[in-house]
Write a protein that holds these residues in place. Structure first.
Motif, mmCIF file in Angstrom:
data_model
loop_
_atom_site.group_PDB
_atom_site.id
_atom_site.type_symbol
_atom_site.label_atom_id
_atom_site.label_comp_id
_atom_site.label_asym_id
_atom_site.label_seq_id
_atom_site.Cartn_x
_atom_site.Cartn_y
_atom_site.Cartn_z
ATOM 1 N N LEU A 55 8.323 8.341 -1.474
ATOM 2 C CA LEU A 55 8.209 7.101 -0.714
ATOM 3 C C LEU A 55 8.129 7.389 0.781
ATOM 4 N N ALA A 56 8.964 8.316 1.252
ATOM 5 C CA ALA A 56 8.956 8.656 2.673
ATOM 6 C C ALA A 56 7.634 9.309 3.068
ATOM 7 N N SER A 57 7.132 10.200 2.216
ATOM 8 C CA SER A 57 5.862 10.861 2.502
ATOM 9 C C SER A 57 4.732 9.853 2.581
ATOM 10 N N SER A 58 4.735 8.883 1.664
ATOM 11 C CA SER A 58 3.710 7.847 1.676
ATOM 12 C C SER A 58 3.819 6.982 2.928
ATOM 13 N N GLY A 73 12.205 13.803 3.049
ATOM 14 C CA GLY A 73 10.783 13.607 2.759
ATOM 15 C C GLY A 73 10.007 13.197 3.995
ATOM 16 N N GLY A 74 10.613 12.341 4.828
ATOM 17 C CA GLY A 74 9.948 11.932 6.058
ATOM 18 C C GLY A 74 9.777 13.064 7.033
ATOM 19 N N ARG A 75 10.805 13.904 7.172
ATOM 20 C CA ARG A 75 10.714 15.074 8.073
ATOM 21 C C ARG A 75 9.629 16.034 7.603
ATOM 22 N N ASP A 76 9.582 16.296 6.306
ATOM 23 C CA ASP A 76 8.571 17.211 5.787
ATOM 24 C C ASP A 76 7.160 16.670 6.019
ATOM 25 N N ALA A 77 6.994 15.371 5.825
ATOM 26 C CA ALA A 77 5.674 14.760 6.013
ATOM 27 C C ALA A 77 5.245 14.837 7.479
ATOM 28 N N ILE A 78 6.158 14.592 8.397
ATOM 29 C CA ILE A 78 5.827 14.679 9.820
ATOM 30 C C ILE A 78 5.498 16.117 10.194
ATOM 31 N N GLY A 98 0.811 -1.215 0.000
ATOM 32 C CA GLY A 98 0.000 0.000 0.000
ATOM 33 C C GLY A 98 0.842 1.262 0.000
ATOM 34 N N VAL A 99 1.916 1.271 0.779
ATOM 35 C CA VAL A 99 2.814 2.422 0.827
ATOM 36 C C VAL A 99 3.445 2.655 -0.540
ATOM 37 N N LEU A 100 3.917 1.584 -1.162
ATOM 38 C CA LEU A 100 4.589 1.711 -2.452
ATOM 39 C C LEU A 100 3.616 2.131 -3.543
ATOM 40 N N GLU A 101 2.431 1.553 -3.557
ATOM 41 C CA GLU A 101 1.446 1.932 -4.570
ATOM 42 C C GLU A 101 1.066 3.398 -4.426
ATOM 43 N N ASP A 102 0.847 3.839 -3.192
ATOM 44 C CA ASP A 102 0.491 5.235 -2.943
ATOM 45 C C ASP A 102 1.589 6.174 -3.445
ATOM 46 N N ALA A 103 2.850 5.810 -3.182
ATOM 47 C CA ALA A 103 3.972 6.656 -3.607
ATOM 48 C C ALA A 103 4.073 6.715 -5.127
ATOM 49 N N VAL A 104 3.877 5.566 -5.779
ATOM 50 C CA VAL A 104 3.958 5.534 -7.242
ATOM 51 C C VAL A 104 2.828 6.349 -7.864
#
Length: 370
Positions: free
Chosen positions: A317-320, A361-366, A295-301
Motif C-alpha cells: 500500500l505504501a509503495s503504491s 514500504g514508503g521509505r523503500d519506494a522513495i 487508484g492507489v488501493l487498486e494498484d496495491a491490490v
C-alpha cells in the motif's frame, strides 16, 4: 457484459433498471424511463422504509439533496452543470442520471481545447457527400443532436476546457432547443423532443481556463459536488469502487479494515498538509481526491495479487501511494519523505499495527525513485 472492458451504467445495472421500471407507478416527466422518486432510489440505493421487495444498491455516495436538485433541474427547462474538484464523482453521477432517465448514458461530448462546433452539432460523411450530395443520410449527428432527436439526455464532460466558440454554440441549443442545418434545402432544422436536456461537468480547479459566459451560466443550474470529508462515507466509496474494479479482474480479495484506515488517514494527513502549505511548491501535485485513493488501493491490490502473496500488505500500500502521488521529482518525493518522517514514524511507534510496515514500504519506494 463480460466481453466489455467497462459497461455503461444502463448495461451494468440493466436487470435492476428493468425491475425498477416494472414497479414504478409514480408520474414520470416527458419520456423518462424512471420517475424522479425511483431515479433517486436507483442512484442512492433503497432503505427499509421504501418497502420494496428487493434491495437496490447504492451507487453514488453523497448528500441526498444534491441528487434531488439535479433531478429537479433535469425535469425543468434548464441544463444541469455539476461542478466540483477532481474525483468527487461528477461524471459518475451524470452517467447514473442519464442511465436512469434515458437508458443511454453514452451520448457524450468530451470537452478539450480541440473540441469544435461539429462535435456538438453535426459533421458530414465526405464520401457520401461526394457520391450523393448533402442530405440527412450523409450527415453525422453529434451525440448532442442524437439526444435532441431522441428526447434523451446528452452529456458534456469538462465544459470549461472547451473554447468560447463551442460554448457559444451550446447556448443556442439550450435556449432554442433546435439546431439549424443551413446546408439542407428541406428538413434543415432538427428540433429537440420533450425530455432532452444536457448534463455538463466542470472542474472547479479549471477556473480561468475557459470561463463560462454569463449567457451560458444562465442556461444551467449549478449543482456543486463537495469533496467528501466524512471518513465513513469516503471509506464506503473507496471500498465500493475498488471491489467493482477487482471484480472486473476476477480477483476475490478482501481489503482489511485496518489497511483501509491507514489509506484514509494518510490521505487526510496529506490534505491537511496541503491546506496549510505556504506555496504550491510545498503541495503535492496530486489533488488527493477520493478517486486517487481508489487508484492507489487498486494498484496495491493488483500488485499483491500478481507479484506478492495474494494478500494486501501495508508495504504494498505504501509503495503504491508513493508511486501514484510522486509526480514531480524531486518536489513530491521530498514532501512524501517529510510526511513519513514527521507523521508516520511517530505514529508507528505510538500505535504500532500496520504503520511500521507502511513506514518501511514508503521509505523503500522513495529510495527506489530518488
Amino acid at each position: 457484459m463480460s466481453d466489455v472492458l467497462r459497461a455503461p451504467a444502463e448495461l451494468k445495472y440493466a436487470e435492476e433498471l428493468d425491475w425498477l421500471e416494472s414497479v414504478d407507478d409514480s408520474p414520470k416527466p416527458f419520456a423518462w424511463r424512471l420517475s424522479p422518486k425511483m431515479l433517486r432510489l436507483f442512484v442512492l440505493g433503497s432503505e427499509r422504509s421504501d418497502g420494496l421487495d428487493r434491495e437496490v444498491s447504492q451507487k453514488w455516495f453523497g448528500d441526498r439533496s444534491i441528487v434531488e436538485r439535479a433531478i429537479v433541474t433535469l425535469a425543468s427547462d434548464r441544463g444541469l452543470l455539476l461542478i466540483g474538484d477532481p474525483g468527487t464523482g461528477k461524471s459518475w453521477l451524470a452517467e447514473l442520471l442519464a442511465a436512469g432517465i434515458s437508458r443511454n448514458s453514452t451520448l457524450v461530448v468530451q470537452g478539450t481545447a480541440g473540441t469544435t462546433e461539429d462535435h456538438i452539432k453535426y459533421s458530414w460523411n465526405v464520401s457520401m457527400v461526394i457520391a450523393k450530395g448533402q442530405s440527412r443520410d450523409s450527415m453525422i449527428p453529434s451525440p448532442i443532436m442524437t439526444a435532441m432527436e431522441a428526447g434523451s439526455i446528452g452529456r458534456f464532460e469538462e465544459l470549461t476546457r472547451s473554447t468560447s466558440d463551442v460554448q457559444d454554440a451550446l447556448i443556442s441549443i439550450l435556449s432554442e432547443k433546435y439546431i439549424s442545418v443551413p446546408e439542407l434545402d428541406s428538413d434543415g432544422i432538427v428540433f429537440a423532443k420533450p425530455g432532452f436536456s444536457v448534463i455538463a461537468t466542470a472542474n472547479s480547479r479549471d477556473r480561468g481556463v475557459n470561463d463560462l459566459s454569463s449567457a451560458l451560466k444562465r442556461r444551467f443550474n449549478f449543482v456543486r459536488i463537495p469533496v467528501v470529508t466524512n471518513k465513513k462515507s469516503e471509506a464506503e466509496i473507496v471500498r465500493f469502487r475498488t471491489e467493482e474494479l477487482l471484480r472486473r479482474h476476477q480477483i476475490e480479495l478482501d481489503v482489511p479494515p485496518t489497511l483501509l484506515d491507514v489509506l484514509l488517514r494518510s490521505f487526510g494527513d496529506l490534505r491537511a498538509a496541503a491546506a496549510s502549505a505556504g506555496s504550491d511548491d510545498e503541495k503535492l501535485e496530486s489533488a488527493l481526491s477520493t478517486a486517487e485513493q481508489i487508484g492507489v488501493l487498486e494498484d496495491a491490490v493488483l500488485h499483491s495479487n500478481f507479484f506478492g502473496e495474494r494478500a494486501l500488505t501495508a508495504r504494498a500500500l505504501a509503495s503504491s501511494l508513493v508511486g501514484s502521488l510522486a509526480r514531480r521529482e524531486p518536489e513530491d518525493l521530498a514532501i512524501l519523505n517529510k510526511y513519513l518522517h514527521g507523521v508516520v514514524e511517530p505514529r508507528s511507534k505510538d500505535e504500532g499495527g500496520d504503520w511500521p510496515e507502511f513506514l518501511d514500504g514508503g521509505r523503500d519506494a522513495i529510495a527506489t525513485l530518488s
